[in-house]
Design an enzyme around this catalytic site. Sequence first.
Site, PDB file in Angstrom:
ATOM      1  N   GLY A 106       0.815  -1.266  -0.160  1.00 30.46           N
ATOM      2  CA  GLY A 106      -0.087  -0.028   0.083  1.00 30.46           C
ATOM      3  C   GLY A 106       0.748   1.037   0.059  1.00 30.46           C
ATOM      4  N   PRO A 122       5.021  -4.683  -0.977  1.00 29.41           N
ATOM      5  CG  PRO A 122       7.029  -3.655  -1.072  1.00 29.41           C
ATOM      6  CD  PRO A 122       6.264  -4.828  -0.371  1.00 29.41           C
ATOM      7  N   GLY A 123       3.836  -3.342  -3.755  1.00 31.24           N
ATOM      8  CA  GLY A 123       3.831  -3.527  -5.321  1.00 31.24           C
ATOM      9  C   GLY A 123       4.120  -2.188  -6.120  1.00 31.24           C
ATOM     10  NE  ARG A 124      -0.487   2.382  -6.058  1.00 30.31           N
ATOM     11  CZ  ARG A 124      -1.553   2.241  -6.850  1.00 30.31           C
ATOM     12  NH1 ARG A 124      -1.488   2.818  -8.075  1.00 30.31           N
ATOM     13  NH2 ARG A 124      -2.681   1.515  -6.630  1.00 30.31           N
ATOM     14  CE1 TYR A 147      -8.404   1.203  -9.191  1.00 36.39           C
ATOM     15  CE2 TYR A 147      -6.588   1.429 -10.869  1.00 36.39           C
ATOM     16  CZ  TYR A 147      -7.266   0.689  -9.847  1.00 36.39           C
ATOM     17  OH  TYR A 147      -7.220  -0.781  -9.837  1.00 36.39           O
ATOM     18  CB  CYS A 173     -16.018   3.857 -29.982  1.00 36.02           C
ATOM     19  SG  CYS A 173     -17.471   4.798 -30.139  1.00 36.02           S
ATOM     20  CD  GLU A 174     -16.251   2.500 -23.573  1.00 38.26           C
ATOM     21  OE1 GLU A 174     -16.631   2.727 -22.834  1.00 38.26           O
ATOM     22  OE2 GLU A 174     -16.575   0.993 -23.938  1.00 38.26           O
TER      23      GLU A 174
HETATM   24  C1  LIG Z   1      -2.529  -5.601  -3.906  1.00 36.18           C
HETATM   25  C2  LIG Z   1      -2.002  -6.213  -2.725  1.00 36.18           C
HETATM   26  C3  LIG Z   1      -0.820  -5.752  -2.262  1.00 36.18           C
HETATM   27  C4  LIG Z   1       0.089  -4.460  -2.932  1.00 36.18           C
HETATM   28  O1  LIG Z   1      -0.517  -3.201  -2.898  1.00 36.18           O
HETATM   29  P1  LIG Z   1       0.170  -2.137  -3.344  1.00 36.18           P
HETATM   30  O2  LIG Z   1      -0.590  -0.918  -3.248  1.00 36.18           O
HETATM   31  O3  LIG Z   1       0.617  -2.288  -4.947  1.00 36.18           O
HETATM   32  O4  LIG Z   1       1.575  -1.959  -2.486  1.00 36.18           O
HETATM   33  C5  LIG Z   1      -0.169  -6.368  -1.209  1.00 36.18           C
HETATM   34  N1  LIG Z   1      -0.806  -7.018  -0.287  1.00 36.18           N
HETATM   35  C6  LIG Z   1      -2.180  -7.654  -0.642  1.00 36.18           C
HETATM   36  C7  LIG Z   1      -2.804  -8.650   0.133  1.00 36.18           C
HETATM   37  C8  LIG Z   1      -2.660  -6.910  -1.848  1.00 36.18           C
HETATM   38  O5  LIG Z   1      -3.790  -7.371  -2.252  1.00 36.18           O
END
Ligand SMILES: *Cc1c(COP(=O)(O)O)cnc(C)c1O
Length: 432
Positions: free
Chosen positions: A238, A288-290, A330, A356-357
């Site tokens: 997150g 973390p992903g984002r 979003y 076309c949106e």
């Molecule tokens: C999507 C997700 C993440 C990663 O979220 P980011 O906002 O990209 O860091 C981590 N844990 C869980 C369980 C998720 O579903």
Amino acid sequence: MHDFHYKNGELLCEQVPLSRIVAKYGTPCYVYSNGTITDHFQKLDKALAPVDHTICYAVKANSNLAVLKTVATLGGGFDVVSKGEIERVVAAGGDHNKCIFAGVGKTAREIEFALRLGIYAFNAESEAELERINAIAKRLRKKAPISVRVNPNVDAKTHAKITTGTYENKFGIAFEQVKKIYAKAAKLSNLKIKGVQMHIGSQLTTTDPFEGAVKKLIPLVTDLIKRYKIEFFSIGGGLGIVYDPALESGAASWWKKKEAAKILTPQSYADRLIPLLKPLGIKILVEPGRFIAGNAGALITQVEYIKKTGKKNFVIVDAAMNDLIRPAFYEAHHDIVPVKRKGGSKISSDVVGPICESGDTFCKNRPLPRVKEGDTLALLSAGAYAFVMASNYNTRPMPAEVMVKGKQFTAVRERETPASLWAHEKIPSWLK
Ligand SMILES: *Cc1c(COP(=O)(O)O)cnc(C)c1O
């Protein structure tokens, strides 16, 4: 922080001019900086050094094999949400024993696959899931490592589509019910209680909600350590990123500067959380992903037409909402900059795709340099939840993905061909 910058009027990713990538791979295409991914991983790793920890990269943010390989090489684990993602991690050379498996809807097939292969833990999201995991483990004569995802009921104050930590959301088990669920899990003989998990939402740009949720969970975690000797506490992902560089630039208004000062960094995150987490004495996981991939990518697109209506200056580009859905889905902001720097005055523009949106719009009424047909633009911060959410709507082949490392670059996914899009389709013999 990212590795897209101008040099002599040309936009580079690390040391490679984007014009060279476009000449070789065409547009639209995604470009990822290996250096940015590495830098972000290492900054977080370093900030968390005072506690025993593992960074489990959230694969869903950007699951290209080359990205996963980068994370694996850095010693990362993986947060996965499907059988497919586990298979990707393995295909990229990642360690399945460092995978934590999240998601509210794990199927029996997925659970069996993960149990046979061996993963670090299932993050269970309901009592029914714990029972299902236990039954499958029993049949396979295995003990399934589990943790329970706690919904701490805190408002992450982020976009409604990416908030997950309140009782309005489908995720996790309500804080008040968690102890009962662990007592139940302890009675299921083919489960091994290994940890506890939370994840309150995505794109959180301040540390307050993290701190609030961790504080709320500390007594619970302490109790679980006592009762079940749990080994880990996953505080989820997150961590937000800066999409609007106005927040970073000195030219921003005083309000924006004030906001920028509060913006989350790995260090501010660690500074607030480590004093709470260290006394627990168990392993801390982060997911973390984002934060790892978001600012490491850009979507490069070519201007097809300029269309001036009475009111508007439309810049029609060859990328569309199928390639990058975040603005439509979003209301996300992506900074848009020309690949060849332009001087002169700016003009309020709408950058739109060919679909076309009305939602096929990357920005509205934004002051942009005056570009012309054939120019190329970069949509920045498109490394996470970008290519992975792309579709083939309008029979548009998915763009190529290119990775840059220093002076090197190569396609890490070739552009799709139209014929590959109907490769799994067939016309029934009875359709004459
Ligand atoms: C999507 C997700 C993440 C990663 O979220 P980011 O906002 O990209 O860091 C981590 N844990 C869980 C369980 C998720 O579903």
